[in-house]
Design an enzyme around this catalytic site. Structure first.
Site, PDB file in Angstrom:
ATOM      1  N   CYS A 198     -31.123  45.123  -9.789  1.00 14.78           N
ATOM      2  CA  CYS A 198     -30.316  45.859 -10.761  1.00 14.78           C
ATOM      3  C   CYS A 198     -30.916  45.778 -12.153  1.00 14.78           C
ATOM      4  CB  CYS A 198     -28.886  45.310 -10.749  1.00 14.78           C
ATOM      5  SG  CYS A 198     -28.795  43.508 -10.772  1.00 14.78           S
ATOM      6  N   CYS A 206     -29.808  40.458 -12.951  1.00 13.48           N
ATOM      7  CA  CYS A 206     -30.334  41.789 -13.295  1.00 13.48           C
ATOM      8  C   CYS A 206     -31.467  41.675 -14.331  1.00 13.48           C
ATOM      9  CB  CYS A 206     -29.216  42.676 -13.843  1.00 13.48           C
ATOM     10  SG  CYS A 206     -27.959  43.040 -12.609  1.00 13.48           S
TER      11      CYS A 206
END
Ligand code: N1C
Length: 277
Positions: free
Chosen positions: A183, A102
């Site tokens: 993400c 992420c």
């Protein structure tokens, strides 16, 4: 008279034999060339896949290059090169396992060379070409024909000839997957030398922005790379279309980054990422 007739017959027979031999030789040569382009693509794909897995040992056990090649061929071999939809690559996407980190995803549009010069020496940002699928297929061309078992690497239809061509559909599908698995806080490097750095018909504008998952992605930051003489800024109307394409739950930011600063960081990989963008 009879001798004349039999000589003519022999000549005709010889002519037929010559034509048959020439056609056979041509078929073999053509067959070999076509097979060679198939074999060449296969060895490039398998070779790049193995190179990637050697460098990324965390995913080397869970990916099988031969299986990836098989799933890839399944998408386009035997199909009309103007009739390969993005979904044809679903089995290929499923055949690959990758770990996502992420806050590292970097998208781009019309800044490819600069982005890769930047990410090649740095781990802080990851583009699609830094993932297994993007790394394997970057800059390659492929197509087949209706009912054929062959793969061609030249003479394939381009973007202007038809939309559903095997290469374009691959990037649409791979990009959708890259964005959907993103993400945290993501960014996109866009070209400040253009009047409209955001194009709603580009892969970034038409596929990636719309595939970002609002429950996983907190924000999208545009890094607008601008030269001193450029007049485009973050206030450019082209970003209005970006904002309307983006899910309202995802925060939008835009920052102008001087071109010289990026160039400086490209030439000196020791400069930390945080000082570059
Ligand atoms: O159409 P674009 O850019 O907006 O696509 C770029 C966007 C990136 O964020 C990537 O994640 O979409 C992804 N992507 C690739 O990774 C990629 N590698 C090579 C899209 N296209 C990609 N290509 C080829 O570049 C593709 O064949 C197409 O022709 C160009 C698109 O470049 P663009 O218009 O600058």
């Amino acid at each position: 008279m009879r001798g004349e007739a039999s000589r003519r017959k022999r000549c005709l027979l010889l002519g037929v034999v010559v034509v048959v031999v020439v056609v056979a030789v041509l078929a073999v040569v053509l067959g070999l060339t076509l097979n060679r382009s198939s074999d060449h693509l296969r060895s490039t794909v398998i070779g790049r896949c193995e190179t990637f897995l050697k460098k990324n040992t965390d995913v080397s056990r869970v990916n099988d290059c031969e299986r990836i090649w098989g799933a890839f061929e399944e998408a386009y071999v035997g199909k009309d090169p103007c009739d390969v939809p993005a979904e044809a690559y679903n089995p290929l996407i499923i055949s690959v396992t990758e770990h996502v980190i992420c806050n590292t995803m970097l998208f781009w549009s019309k800044t490819k060379a600069m982005v890769h010069a930047f990410t090649d020496n740095r781990e802080c940002l990851v583009t699609l070409e830094d993932t297994l699928l993007g790394f394997i297929f970057d800059e390659l061309t492929w197509c087949s024909k209706n009912g054929s078992k062959e793969t061609f690497t030249t003479g394939c239809p381009g973007w202007s000839e038809c939309q559903n061509n095997p290469v374009r559909s691959f990037w649409m599908r791979a990009s959708a997957n890259f964005a959907a698995t993103s993400c945290g806080n993501v960014s996109a490097m866009l070209n400040g030398s253009l009047e409209s750095p955001f194009s709603s018909t580009s892969v970034f504008g038409s596929v990636e922005v719309k595939s970002l998952a609002p429950d996983k992605v907190g924000s999208l930051t545009v890094l607008l790379v601008t030269k001193e003489t450029d007049t485009t800024t973050c206030a450019s109307s082209s970003f209005q279309s970006l904002r309307s394409a983006l899910d309202p739950k995802i925060a939008y930011n835009c920052r102008q980054v001087p071109y010289d600063q990026v160039e400086n960081c490209i030439s000196d990989p020791e400069i930390p990422c945080s000082d570059c963008l």
